[in-house]
Design a protein around this motif. Structure first.
Motif, PDB file in Angstrom:
ATOM      1  N   ASP A 101      17.871   4.123  -0.069  1.00 52.91           N
ATOM      2  CA  ASP A 101      18.769   4.790  -1.008  1.00 52.91           C
ATOM      3  C   ASP A 101      19.387   6.003  -0.323  1.00 52.91           C
ATOM      4  O   ASP A 101      19.449   6.078   0.900  1.00 52.91           O
ATOM      5  N   ALA A 102      19.844   6.977  -1.096  1.00 58.40           N
ATOM      6  CA  ALA A 102      20.542   8.141  -0.553  1.00 58.40           C
ATOM      7  C   ALA A 102      19.621   9.321  -0.291  1.00 58.40           C
ATOM      8  O   ALA A 102      20.083  10.468  -0.240  1.00 58.40           O
ATOM      9  N   THR A 103      18.331   9.065  -0.074  1.00 57.37           N
ATOM     10  CA  THR A 103      17.373  10.150   0.168  1.00 57.37           C
ATOM     11  C   THR A 103      17.831  11.058   1.301  1.00 57.37           C
ATOM     12  O   THR A 103      17.867  12.288   1.154  1.00 57.37           O
ATOM     13  N   ALA A 104      18.146  10.488   2.452  1.00 60.84           N
ATOM     14  CA  ALA A 104      18.515  11.299   3.615  1.00 60.84           C
ATOM     15  C   ALA A 104      19.763  12.122   3.330  1.00 60.84           C
ATOM     16  O   ALA A 104      19.836  13.309   3.668  1.00 60.84           O
ATOM     17  N   ALA A 105      20.769  11.510   2.705  1.00 66.89           N
ATOM     18  CA  ALA A 105      22.014  12.223   2.418  1.00 66.89           C
ATOM     19  C   ALA A 105      21.786  13.356   1.431  1.00 66.89           C
ATOM     20  O   ALA A 105      22.332  14.457   1.601  1.00 66.89           O
ATOM     21  N   MET A 106      20.980  13.122   0.402  1.00 66.99           N
ATOM     22  CA  MET A 106      20.701  14.162  -0.587  1.00 66.99           C
ATOM     23  C   MET A 106      19.940  15.319   0.044  1.00 66.99           C
ATOM     24  O   MET A 106      20.235  16.495  -0.233  1.00 66.99           O
ATOM     25  N   ALA A 107      18.976  15.015   0.883  1.00 70.38           N
ATOM     26  CA  ALA A 107      18.189  16.066   1.529  1.00 70.38           C
ATOM     27  C   ALA A 107      19.056  16.884   2.475  1.00 70.38           C
ATOM     28  O   ALA A 107      18.970  18.118   2.519  1.00 70.38           O
ATOM     29  N   ARG A 108      19.899  16.214   3.233  1.00 72.29           N
ATOM     30  CA  ARG A 108      20.771  16.905   4.186  1.00 72.29           C
ATOM     31  C   ARG A 108      21.782  17.783   3.455  1.00 72.29           C
ATOM     32  O   ARG A 108      22.024  18.935   3.848  1.00 72.29           O
ATOM     33  N   ALA A 109      22.357  17.271   2.387  1.00 73.32           N
ATOM     34  CA  ALA A 109      23.343  18.037   1.617  1.00 73.32           C
ATOM     35  C   ALA A 109      22.721  19.275   0.988  1.00 73.32           C
ATOM     36  O   ALA A 109      23.395  20.301   0.817  1.00 73.32           O
ATOM     37  N   ALA A 110      21.433  19.205   0.653  1.00 66.01           N
ATOM     38  CA  ALA A 110      20.750  20.353   0.040  1.00 66.01           C
ATOM     39  C   ALA A 110      20.305  21.384   1.062  1.00 66.01           C
ATOM     40  O   ALA A 110      19.865  22.470   0.680  1.00 66.01           O
ATOM     41  N   GLY A 111      20.369  21.037   2.349  1.00 63.21           N
ATOM     42  CA  GLY A 111      20.073  22.038   3.374  1.00 63.21           C
ATOM     43  C   GLY A 111      18.877  21.784   4.240  1.00 63.21           C
ATOM     44  O   GLY A 111      18.456  22.677   4.987  1.00 63.21           O
ATOM     45  N   ALA A 112      18.317  20.583   4.195  1.00 65.23           N
ATOM     46  CA  ALA A 112      17.170  20.276   5.055  1.00 65.23           C
ATOM     47  C   ALA A 112      17.637  19.640   6.352  1.00 65.23           C
ATOM     48  O   ALA A 112      18.692  19.016   6.421  1.00 65.23           O
ATOM     49  N   ARG A 113      16.843  19.775   7.383  1.00 63.91           N
ATOM     50  CA  ARG A 113      17.013  18.952   8.577  1.00 63.91           C
ATOM     51  C   ARG A 113      16.292  17.634   8.308  1.00 63.91           C
ATOM     52  O   ARG A 113      15.133  17.631   7.921  1.00 63.91           O
ATOM     53  N   VAL A 114      16.984  16.544   8.500  1.00 58.13           N
ATOM     54  CA  VAL A 114      16.425  15.230   8.213  1.00 58.13           C
ATOM     55  C   VAL A 114      16.179  14.497   9.525  1.00 58.13           C
ATOM     56  O   VAL A 114      17.067  14.410  10.373  1.00 58.13           O
ATOM     57  N   VAL A 115      14.961  13.990   9.675  1.00 54.89           N
ATOM     58  CA  VAL A 115      14.587  13.236  10.863  1.00 54.89           C
ATOM     59  C   VAL A 115      14.011  11.905  10.408  1.00 54.89           C
ATOM     60  O   VAL A 115      13.146  11.871   9.522  1.00 54.89           O
ATOM     61  N   HIS A 116      14.473  10.819  10.999  1.00 54.63           N
ATOM     62  CA  HIS A 116      13.922   9.515  10.648  1.00 54.63           C
ATOM     63  C   HIS A 116      12.592   9.318  11.364  1.00 54.63           C
ATOM     64  O   HIS A 116      12.454   9.654  12.548  1.00 54.63           O
ATOM     65  N   ARG A 117      11.653   8.773  10.659  1.00 55.30           N
ATOM     66  CA  ARG A 117      10.317   8.541  11.221  1.00 55.30           C
ATOM     67  C   ARG A 117      10.369   7.804  12.561  1.00 55.30           C
ATOM     68  O   ARG A 117       9.647   8.151  13.507  1.00 55.30           O
TER      69      ARG A 117
END
Length: 316
Positions: free
Chosen positions: A80-96
């Motif tokens: 789903d859009a988990t990564a996009a939502m987290a990034r838009a909110a200001g987190a650094r997103v790293v895929h496992r």
């Protein structure tokens, strides 16, 4: 309850109100080495909640005050859009799968937490589940607080009420039916922990990197038991942060979780092997009950300090 645990409950159980933010920022300012804090959210298909959690941590603990230095969401392969939502909110997103690619990733929460040590740098690491609703920054500041103000404290778990629907305190079914009996019977020093399986806790990196990580649901029990044996009860603590509201698992998912937790405990009791590391459950089909067999997590990752890439990163 052991007298030792009764004393521990008095001296090592706190409320988040005991360390308000102004006290914590003063403690950070007075720290000549300025202990750094990383917050890690393991996430798998949590688009409905991860953005609000990230936004709250950024606003309350990174912008309004400077308590958190690093905020990372580890995506376990969301569709789903988990990564996009987290990034838009200001987190650094790293895929496992981008972390330590020479070792193929296994499914499971513990796997993600273990790998997160390679892409974070804080001397204190705070884990927060990504499915929390009505999230409060006290889940972070409460658990991090004792580590910032007391050098003897190594590991702090959040404690809270867990409602199930409209029923107060009825969540945490695996805790009450599996984990709490196991701890009381086999590790009575840990009987004072209100939420031993809770996903919100803060730990010094110097301790985390010494501990093995069960790759699945057993990670919280495993880390707690191993921390007790590594640093002792007085280095552990818990903080009341109020109420935890999140998405509940169905009964069969809870059964699989319970099996993984029992396996984690069994391994630590005997350091042996399960005769049959599998769990069969039943679902009603058109022609009656249908058996479904699931593998029970049997893998554990070694202490991170034994990984060459981690040692090289720390030496750099």
């Amino acid at each position: 309850m052991l007298e030792e645990v009764e004393r521990w409950l008095t001296g090592r159980s706190w409320s988040s109100a005991d360390r308000p933010l102004d006290r914590l920022t003063e403690a950070r300012a007075a720290d000549p080495g300025r202990t750094t804090v990383s917050v890690v959210l393991p996430a798998l298909n949590e688009e409905a909640t991860v953005g609000a959690i990230v936004a709250t941590i950024r606003r309350e603990l990174m912008e309004r005050v400077r308590l958190v230095d690093e905020l990372v969401v580890i995506d376990s392969g969301s569709t789903d859009a988990t990564a996009a939502m987290a990034r838009a909110a200001g987190a650094r997103v790293v895929h496992r799968d981008a972390i330590l690619p020479r070792i193929p990733a296994l499914p499971g929460k513990g796997e993600v937490l273990w790998r997160s040590l390679l892409v974070t740098s804080g001397e204190i690491v705070c884990f927060v589940d990504a499915d929390l609703r009505d999230f409060s920054a006290e889940f972070v500041s409460g658990t991090v607080g004792p580590l910032l103000t007391d050098p003897a404290v190594q590991f702090v778990k959040a404690m809270y009420d867990r409602p199930l629907g409209d029923a107060a305190g009825q969540g945490g079914r695996v805790t009450e039916l599996v984990a709490r009996p196991l701890l009381n019977l086999h590790w009575p020093q840990l009987a004072g922990f209100v939420q031993p399986l809770g996903g919100e806790y803060a730990v010094r990196r110097s301790l985390l990197e010494r501990l093995p990580f069960p790759v699945g649901y057993g990670v919280e029990l495993g880390l707690l038991v191993d921390a007790l044996h590594t640093v002792g009860l007085e280095a552990l603590g818990q903080v009341d942060v109020g109420v935890r509201v999140h998405r509940h698992q169905d009964g069969q998912a809870l059964g699989r979780m319970a099996a993984a937790i029992y396996r984690t405990a069994q391994l630590r009791l005997s350091r042996g092997h399960l005769v049959r590391p599998a769990l069969t459950q039943f679902e009603r089909g058109e022609d009656g009950f249908v058996p479904r067999t699931y593998a029970v997590d049997t893998e554990e990752r070694p202490p991170m300090r034994e990984i060459a890439e981690y040692a090289a990163r720390r030496a750099a």
